[in-house]
Design a protein around this motif. Structure first.
Motif, PDB file in Angstrom:
ATOM      1  N   ILE A   7      38.843  44.487  41.300  1.00 40.63           N
ATOM      2  CA  ILE A   7      37.709  43.939  40.554  1.00 40.63           C
ATOM      3  C   ILE A   7      37.053  42.862  41.413  1.00 40.63           C
ATOM      4  CG2 ILE A   7      36.962  42.698  38.479  1.00 40.63           C
ATOM      5  CD1 ILE A   7      39.140  43.973  36.921  1.00 40.63           C
ATOM      6  N   ASN A   8      35.766  42.939  41.540  1.00 38.60           N
ATOM      7  CA  ASN A   8      34.955  41.985  42.312  1.00 38.60           C
ATOM      8  C   ASN A   8      35.450  41.828  43.750  1.00 38.60           C
ATOM      9  OD1 ASN A   8      33.389  41.615  40.051  1.00 38.60           O
ATOM     10  ND2 ASN A   8      34.734  40.010  39.252  1.00 38.60           N
ATOM     11  N   LYS A   9      35.694  42.953  44.384  1.00 37.10           N
ATOM     12  CA  LYS A   9      36.123  42.981  45.787  1.00 37.10           C
ATOM     13  C   LYS A   9      34.977  42.458  46.668  1.00 37.10           C
ATOM     14  CE  LYS A   9      36.177  47.023  48.147  1.00 37.10           C
ATOM     15  NZ  LYS A   9      36.456  48.061  49.044  1.00 37.10           N
ATOM     16  N   GLU A  10      35.323  41.689  47.696  1.00 37.67           N
ATOM     17  CA  GLU A  10      34.304  41.217  48.650  1.00 37.67           C
ATOM     18  C   GLU A  10      33.778  42.416  49.435  1.00 37.67           C
ATOM     19  OE1 GLU A  10      32.667  38.410  49.621  1.00 37.67           O
ATOM     20  OE2 GLU A  10      33.487  37.697  47.706  1.00 37.67           O
ATOM     21  N   THR A  11      32.467  42.520  49.593  1.00 40.59           N
ATOM     22  CA  THR A  11      31.938  43.635  50.387  1.00 40.59           C
ATOM     23  C   THR A  11      30.959  43.089  51.425  1.00 40.59           C
ATOM     24  OG1 THR A  11      30.239  43.929  48.713  1.00 40.59           O
ATOM     25  CG2 THR A  11      32.115  45.404  48.585  1.00 40.59           C
ATOM     26  N   ILE A  32      38.333  58.666  48.480  1.00 38.08           N
ATOM     27  CA  ILE A  32      37.153  58.698  47.603  1.00 38.08           C
ATOM     28  C   ILE A  32      36.985  57.270  47.112  1.00 38.08           C
ATOM     29  CG2 ILE A  32      36.081  59.681  45.536  1.00 38.08           C
ATOM     30  CD1 ILE A  32      38.227  61.880  45.588  1.00 38.08           C
ATOM     31  N   GLU A  33      35.804  56.700  47.271  1.00 35.33           N
ATOM     32  CA  GLU A  33      35.623  55.286  46.926  1.00 35.33           C
ATOM     33  C   GLU A  33      34.520  55.138  45.878  1.00 35.33           C
ATOM     34  OE1 GLU A  33      36.514  54.458  51.603  1.00 35.33           O
ATOM     35  OE2 GLU A  33      35.795  52.756  50.439  1.00 35.33           O
ATOM     36  N   LEU A  34      34.949  54.894  44.657  1.00 35.01           N
ATOM     37  CA  LEU A  34      34.000  54.725  43.547  1.00 35.01           C
ATOM     38  C   LEU A  34      33.783  53.240  43.287  1.00 35.01           C
ATOM     39  CD1 LEU A  34      32.467  55.789  40.935  1.00 35.01           C
ATOM     40  CD2 LEU A  34      34.629  55.448  39.746  1.00 35.01           C
ATOM     41  N   ARG A  35      32.520  52.842  43.173  1.00 35.57           N
ATOM     42  CA  ARG A  35      32.223  51.449  42.784  1.00 35.57           C
ATOM     43  C   ARG A  35      31.248  51.483  41.607  1.00 35.57           C
ATOM     44  NH1 ARG A  35      30.517  48.067  47.570  1.00 35.57           N
ATOM     45  NH2 ARG A  35      32.728  48.359  47.971  1.00 35.57           N
ATOM     46  N   THR A  36      31.545  50.724  40.588  1.00 36.55           N
ATOM     47  CA  THR A  36      30.666  50.736  39.402  1.00 36.55           C
ATOM     48  C   THR A  36      30.701  49.386  38.690  1.00 36.55           C
ATOM     49  OG1 THR A  36      30.295  51.776  37.251  1.00 36.55           O
ATOM     50  CG2 THR A  36      32.549  51.777  38.023  1.00 36.55           C
ATOM     51  N   ASP A  37      29.645  49.107  37.953  1.00 34.83           N
ATOM     52  CA  ASP A  37      29.613  47.895  37.136  1.00 34.83           C
ATOM     53  C   ASP A  37      30.027  48.228  35.704  1.00 34.83           C
ATOM     54  OD1 ASP A  37      27.045  49.391  37.202  1.00 34.83           O
ATOM     55  OD2 ASP A  37      26.753  48.175  35.404  1.00 34.83           O
ATOM     56  N   SER A  38      30.263  49.510  35.437  1.00 36.19           N
ATOM     57  CA  SER A  38      30.570  49.913  34.057  1.00 36.19           C
ATOM     58  C   SER A  38      32.077  50.073  33.882  1.00 36.19           C
ATOM     59  CB  SER A  38      29.846  51.233  33.753  1.00 36.19           C
ATOM     60  OG  SER A  38      30.479  51.885  32.697  1.00 36.19           O
ATOM     61  N   GLU A  39      32.653  49.225  33.045  1.00 39.14           N
ATOM     62  CA  GLU A  39      34.097  49.289  32.822  1.00 39.14           C
ATOM     63  C   GLU A  39      34.457  50.648  32.199  1.00 39.14           C
ATOM     64  OE1 GLU A  39      35.692  45.824  30.976  1.00 39.14           O
ATOM     65  OE2 GLU A  39      37.752  46.437  31.427  1.00 39.14           O
ATOM     66  N   ASN A  40      33.566  51.134  31.366  1.00 43.33           N
ATOM     67  CA  ASN A  40      33.784  52.418  30.715  1.00 43.33           C
ATOM     68  C   ASN A  40      33.855  53.550  31.762  1.00 43.33           C
ATOM     69  OD1 ASN A  40      34.054  54.225  28.685  1.00 43.33           O
ATOM     70  ND2 ASN A  40      31.893  54.248  28.094  1.00 43.33           N
ATOM     71  N   TYR A  41      32.909  53.505  32.710  1.00 43.22           N
ATOM     72  CA  TYR A  41      32.891  54.520  33.773  1.00 43.22           C
ATOM     73  C   TYR A  41      34.183  54.437  34.595  1.00 43.22           C
ATOM     74  CZ  TYR A  41      30.364  57.756  36.889  1.00 43.22           C
ATOM     75  OH  TYR A  41      29.943  58.861  37.587  1.00 43.22           O
ATOM     76  N   ASN A  96      26.210  38.192  36.685  1.00 39.65           N
ATOM     77  CA  ASN A  96      27.634  37.828  36.581  1.00 39.65           C
ATOM     78  C   ASN A  96      28.488  38.926  35.964  1.00 39.65           C
ATOM     79  OD1 ASN A  96      27.811  35.414  37.837  1.00 39.65           O
ATOM     80  ND2 ASN A  96      27.076  34.288  36.017  1.00 39.65           N
ATOM     81  N   ARG A  97      28.136  40.175  36.227  1.00 42.47           N
ATOM     82  CA  ARG A  97      28.952  41.257  35.675  1.00 42.47           C
ATOM     83  C   ARG A  97      30.055  41.632  36.648  1.00 42.47           C
ATOM     84  NH1 ARG A  97      25.242  45.488  32.451  1.00 42.47           N
ATOM     85  NH2 ARG A  97      27.109  46.725  32.667  1.00 42.47           N
ATOM     86  N   ASN A  98      31.140  42.105  36.127  1.00 38.68           N
ATOM     87  CA  ASN A  98      32.237  42.530  36.999  1.00 38.68           C
ATOM     88  C   ASN A  98      31.872  43.816  37.728  1.00 38.68           C
ATOM     89  OD1 ASN A  98      34.061  40.490  36.437  1.00 38.68           O
ATOM     90  ND2 ASN A  98      34.768  41.507  34.561  1.00 38.68           N
ATOM     91  N   ILE A  99      32.383  43.925  38.947  1.00 40.17           N
ATOM     92  CA  ILE A  99      32.188  45.159  39.721  1.00 40.17           C
ATOM     93  C   ILE A  99      33.581  45.761  39.935  1.00 40.17           C
ATOM     94  CG2 ILE A  99      31.322  46.149  41.870  1.00 40.17           C
ATOM     95  CD1 ILE A  99      29.024  44.732  40.606  1.00 40.17           C
ATOM     96  N   PHE A 100      33.713  47.035  39.599  1.00 44.88           N
ATOM     97  CA  PHE A 100      35.029  47.694  39.666  1.00 44.88           C
ATOM     98  C   PHE A 100      35.068  48.687  40.823  1.00 44.88           C
ATOM     99  CE2 PHE A 100      33.930  46.586  35.370  1.00 44.88           C
ATOM    100  CZ  PHE A 100      35.076  45.970  34.868  1.00 44.88           C
ATOM    101  N   ASP A 101      36.179  48.671  41.556  1.00 47.33           N
ATOM    102  CA  ASP A 101      36.375  49.641  42.632  1.00 47.33           C
ATOM    103  C   ASP A 101      37.593  50.496  42.334  1.00 47.33           C
ATOM    104  OD1 ASP A 101      34.832  47.424  44.362  1.00 47.33           O
ATOM    105  OD2 ASP A 101      34.741  49.371  45.364  1.00 47.33           O
ATOM    106  N   LEU A 102      37.410  51.805  42.508  1.00 47.46           N
ATOM    107  CA  LEU A 102      38.539  52.729  42.362  1.00 47.46           C
ATOM    108  C   LEU A 102      38.633  53.496  43.681  1.00 47.46           C
ATOM    109  CD1 LEU A 102      40.590  54.283  40.553  1.00 47.46           C
ATOM    110  CD2 LEU A 102      38.712  55.793  39.926  1.00 47.46           C
TER     111      LEU A 102
END
Ligand SMILES: C[S@@+](CC[C@H](N)C(=O)[O-])C[C@H]1O[C@@H](n2cnc3c(N)ncnc32)[C@H](O)[C@@H]1O
Length: 382
Positions: A258-262, A229-238, A276-282
């Motif tokens: 965080i900020n993985k190359e895609t 399952i691959e979640l990507r979000t710009d919301s740290e809270n999410y 310039n916001r961070n992108i988070f991957d779970l």
């Protein structure tokens, strides 16, 4: 959604043909103020409902049976009006729907996907694909996979299918549904990857959050061993909230980035990157095998007489896991009955129709095979 307003929509008592050009057919007709008409077209079956209106009567497609083919609905309403000799006062679409027909061959209903798609190809699923950049790229680069997109927003779904057609990609299938409910009905161990990229924010409305505990549980079932399952979000809270949820599961591996190359960046991703916001991957990997469970759910109805008696008496059953309520019953010709019932999960029950003649069946198709729907079905036939 298309509708027609007319003076009356009643089946004439004199004998008339219920079959029209192009393979359109009226299967049953429940007269009355609040009537229901079963229609068959070459590619779908559904119910049109008629309700009283200040000018006479309004005819619409029943939401729970609505097929993805809007033009079939439009044409069916004209066919029904003509057979009934109705005088049409108003309709919210142009005269010849077929002229403007857009054939989305890869647009399937949720139940069609469940019943027809026995995937020889391995499945990749993308939930809430929006503009579709990511799924299109995946489909082009991975032709050996079937790419299932699940969206609640119809224009996005149509846009993706147009794009897929333009790019000659025939390995994309789209289901228009709430992914949280639909995922529950898929067979186990079917998919290799489930992408959830930039899901809609939830801070103001927690009920809308796609990535909740139940969603992860159901997604893990649908994944084969080693699936992700691959979640990507710009919301740290999410991200934090979702990580918390994932950590409650066993036998999985969790990766955080965080900020993985895609290789492909979605519209949302571009927007956040510019700011310039961070992108988070779970990324959650399933480390175990399991046996197929929901393929064993059989929604057939063997004894129509018992069901007829039960439905005619009307009932309400509320268990701690499911509910089952008779909403409306119509008497049809030849001693048949049409019933609308409410069944399934307490927090998201569905409306569904039962057609009971010599045999009984859900119309136009059985409910999605979730455990709550199956429990309600067993209570119905038991
Ligand atoms: C913020 S957009 C992101 C779109 C795309 N994934 C991207 O990265 O650009 C969220 C998308 O999820 C869809 N969506 C929201 N809730 C959903 C649900 N319960 N089931 C399926 N799709 C959903 C919305 O219609 C919207 O297209």
């Amino acid at each position: 959604m298309p509708h027609i307003i007319a003076d009356k929509i009643d089946l004439p008592s004199k004998t008339c043909s219920l079959v029209a050009d192009g393979g359109f057919e009226i299967l049953f007709f429940a007269n009355g103020f609040d009537g229901a008409i079963g229609v068959k077209t070459p590619r779908a079956k559904f119910i049109l409902r008629k309700f009283p209106h200040e000018k006479g009567v309004i005819l619409k497609c029943d939401k729970s049976t609505r097929p993805p083919f809007l033009n079939d609905i439009k044409k069916a309403m004209l066919v029904v009006a003509e057979i009934c000799g109705a005088k049409i006062y108003e309709k919210n679409y142009e005269n010849d729907p077929i002229l403007h027909d857009r054939e989305y061959e890869n647009f399937v209903s949720a139940s069609e996907f469940i019943n027809l798609f026995d995937c020889a190809k391995k499945l990749w699923i993308e939930i809430g694909f929006g503009s579709g950049r990511h799924i299109l790229k995946n489909a082009a680069e991975n032709p050996e996979k079937l790419h299932l997109g699940i969206e609640i927003h119809r224009p996005s779904a149509e846009q993706l299918l147009n794009r897929a057609k333009y790019e000659n990609l025939n390995n994309i299938v789209v289901v228009l549904a709430d992914a949280r409910t639909f995922i529950k009905s898929l067979k186990t161990s079917l998919a290799e990857r489930i992408f959830v990229h930039f899901p809609a924010p939830w801070d103001k409305n927690a009920d809308r959050k796609v990535f909740n505990m139940e969603f992860v549980k159901e997604s893990l079932k649908v994944l084969a061993k080693n699936g992700k399952i691959e979640l990507r979000t710009d919301s740290e809270n999410y991200f934090e909230n979702s990580l918390n949820i994932a950590e409650g599961f066993e036998n999985i591996t969790i990766e955080k980035k965080i900020n993985k190359e895609t290789i492909i960046s979605s519209k949302y991703e571009d927007r956040w990157k510019k700011l310039n916001r961070n992108i988070f991957d779970l990324i959650i990997t399933k480390n175990y095998d399991e046996d197929s469970v929901n393929s064993k759910m059989d929604f057939s109805i063997k004894n129509s007489d018992i069901l007829r008696e039960k439905i005619s008496a009307k009932f309400t059953v509320k268990d701690e896991n499911y509910l089952l309520i008779t909403k409306k019953v119509w008497k049809l010709n030849n001693n048949a009955i049409l019933a609308q019932i409410i069944m399934g999960a307490l927090n998201s029950p569905i409306a569904i129709y039962l057609l009971i003649g010599d045999q009984a069946e859900y119309f136009p198709s059985p409910p999605l095979p979730t455990k709550e729907n199956f429990a309600a079905h067993l209570a119905l036939i038991g």
